[in-house]
Enzyme design. Sequence first.
Site, PDB file in Angstrom:
ATOM      1  N   ASP A  28      -6.223   3.433 -18.444  1.00 41.16           N
ATOM      2  CA  ASP A  28      -6.566   2.011 -18.403  1.00 41.16           C
ATOM      3  C   ASP A  28      -8.046   1.791 -18.680  1.00 41.16           C
ATOM      4  O   ASP A  28      -8.591   0.730 -18.396  1.00 41.16           O
ATOM      5  CB  ASP A  28      -6.216   1.437 -17.026  1.00 41.16           C
ATOM      6  CG  ASP A  28      -5.735  -0.003 -17.109  1.00 41.16           C
ATOM      7  OD1 ASP A  28      -5.276  -0.399 -18.187  1.00 41.16           O
ATOM      8  OD2 ASP A  28      -5.824  -0.720 -16.105  1.00 41.16           O
ATOM      9  N   ASP A  87      -4.662   9.653  -8.563  1.00 44.19           N
ATOM     10  CA  ASP A  87      -5.776   9.024  -9.258  1.00 44.19           C
ATOM     11  C   ASP A  87      -6.569  10.068 -10.041  1.00 44.19           C
ATOM     12  O   ASP A  87      -6.367  11.275  -9.893  1.00 44.19           O
ATOM     13  CB  ASP A  87      -6.690   8.305  -8.260  1.00 44.19           C
ATOM     14  CG  ASP A  87      -6.119   6.963  -7.831  1.00 44.19           C
ATOM     15  OD1 ASP A  87      -5.114   6.525  -8.430  1.00 44.19           O
ATOM     16  OD2 ASP A  87      -6.669   6.349  -6.904  1.00 44.19           O
ATOM     17  N   ASP A  89      -9.537  11.367  -9.958  1.00 44.26           N
ATOM     18  CA  ASP A  89     -10.352  12.410  -9.328  1.00 44.26           C
ATOM     19  C   ASP A  89      -9.564  13.280  -8.351  1.00 44.26           C
ATOM     20  O   ASP A  89     -10.159  14.104  -7.653  1.00 44.26           O
ATOM     21  CB  ASP A  89     -11.545  11.787  -8.602  1.00 44.26           C
ATOM     22  CG  ASP A  89     -11.109  10.799  -7.526  1.00 44.26           C
ATOM     23  OD1 ASP A  89     -10.274   9.938  -7.839  1.00 44.26           O
ATOM     24  OD2 ASP A  89     -11.610  10.870  -6.382  1.00 44.26           O
ATOM     25  N   ASP A 181      -0.976  -0.807  -3.195  1.00 48.92           N
ATOM     26  CA  ASP A 181      -0.346   0.274  -2.442  1.00 48.92           C
ATOM     27  C   ASP A 181       0.147  -0.203  -1.080  1.00 48.92           C
ATOM     28  O   ASP A 181       1.272   0.065  -0.673  1.00 48.92           O
ATOM     29  CB  ASP A 181      -1.326   1.445  -2.277  1.00 48.92           C
ATOM     30  CG  ASP A 181      -2.726   0.988  -1.862  1.00 48.92           C
ATOM     31  OD1 ASP A 181      -2.918  -0.208  -1.594  1.00 48.92           O
ATOM     32  OD2 ASP A 181      -3.628   1.845  -1.802  1.00 48.92           O
TER      33      ASP A 181
END
Length: 425
Positions: A28, A87, A89, A181
């Site tokens: 994104d 995600d 990282d 979430d």
Amino acid sequence: MQVYQLSIGAACGLSWPSDRIIIQVLDDSTDPTIKDLVELECQRWASKGINIRYEIRDNRNGYKAGALKEGMKRSYVKQCDYVAILDADFQPEPDFLWRTIPFLVHNPEVALVQARWKFVNADECLMTRMQEMSLDYHFTVEQEVGSSTHAFFGFNGTAGVWRISALNEAGGWKDRTTVEDMDLAVRASLKGWKFVYLGSLKVKNELPSTFKAYRFQQHRWSCGPANLFRKMAMEIIRNKKVTLWKKVHVIYSFFLVRKIVAHIVTFIFYCVVLPATVFVPEVTVPKWGAVYIPSIITVLNAVGTPRSLHLVVFWILFENVMSFHRTKATFIGLLEAGRVNEWIVTEKLGDALKVKASNKVPKKPKFRFGDRLHVLELGVGAYLFFCGCYDIAFGRNHYFMYLFAQAIAFFIMGFGYIGTFVPNS
């Protein structure tokens, strides 16, 4: 059985049969250089026989929720039963799927398996140590207890595996707040689904190490839940599929106490009301309310990170400063004010500074007013310092010891001397 994985990170090292997993990389990013690098990395793994799909969007509508929703629309998702979310990282161990999927396979009432986060840069600076203490309490107490008692606990947005049928039954991803979430977790819980937290399974990731990045993250994490509470309170109350006790737990304990009242009370009491009492001698705050009970709560919060117990005083001062930002964000969320849907990706430095330092001769940092000076923190610090001076001159409760320490904390953060500073080149 097949596994459907959403990831922007390096999840290709997962030890799982290649014919039973589809890795979908949702990019994104708006930076064309990053897009090219991610696409090349996906092509490299595809050449090794990994079933990996690179997906991009021509817009950022809905931000992360929008990207996840778009990813779920792909035709190959219909082949899959579960979705693991990681995600950029986050670095899962090779046995991540082997340790999570069985809970979903053998327990049809379980919708989510959440792993714990392990911070690779907790020792980078004092600010990351403070974050580690707060997040360790969240995992060690809040989520561990919620899972053990079969009560509700929120999804952390990453390092978790969802049952796709449960995700769809709950209504899928929604972008009405910045906490997609938590939104999904609440809706799935109201449908009767259960969650499992695996404290023994740790996924490596990085903490934001600049004060600017941390402020943006905390704004999103505080504003989003308050706004979600505004949107879902009546929906929870009217729900007929869950018990009254569960409604009380979600509304009172999860939302009101932890996501709203905790921030507001911390700032209003310790940074506004308590300092103001030095001007009104007739007003006395009982020591059990001002010192004893808060001290007990603080120690209990800090036990999740034993190695940092000696930093508990700094942690208290740091959290009180951050309560100012969290209170402001909470009111923005409750009132749906200007920045309610602000989404700024949390900056993670990785090894960028180390590489830069090894390749370039250090330059004298260019000073910019907005980069290092934060007026609101300096204003609160000045107020606390004035209250401390007044208490020395006319007070009798010796509050000045706390007031000066808290004022110094506000000044340090107001002048930007917290976290890792990245100079403008």
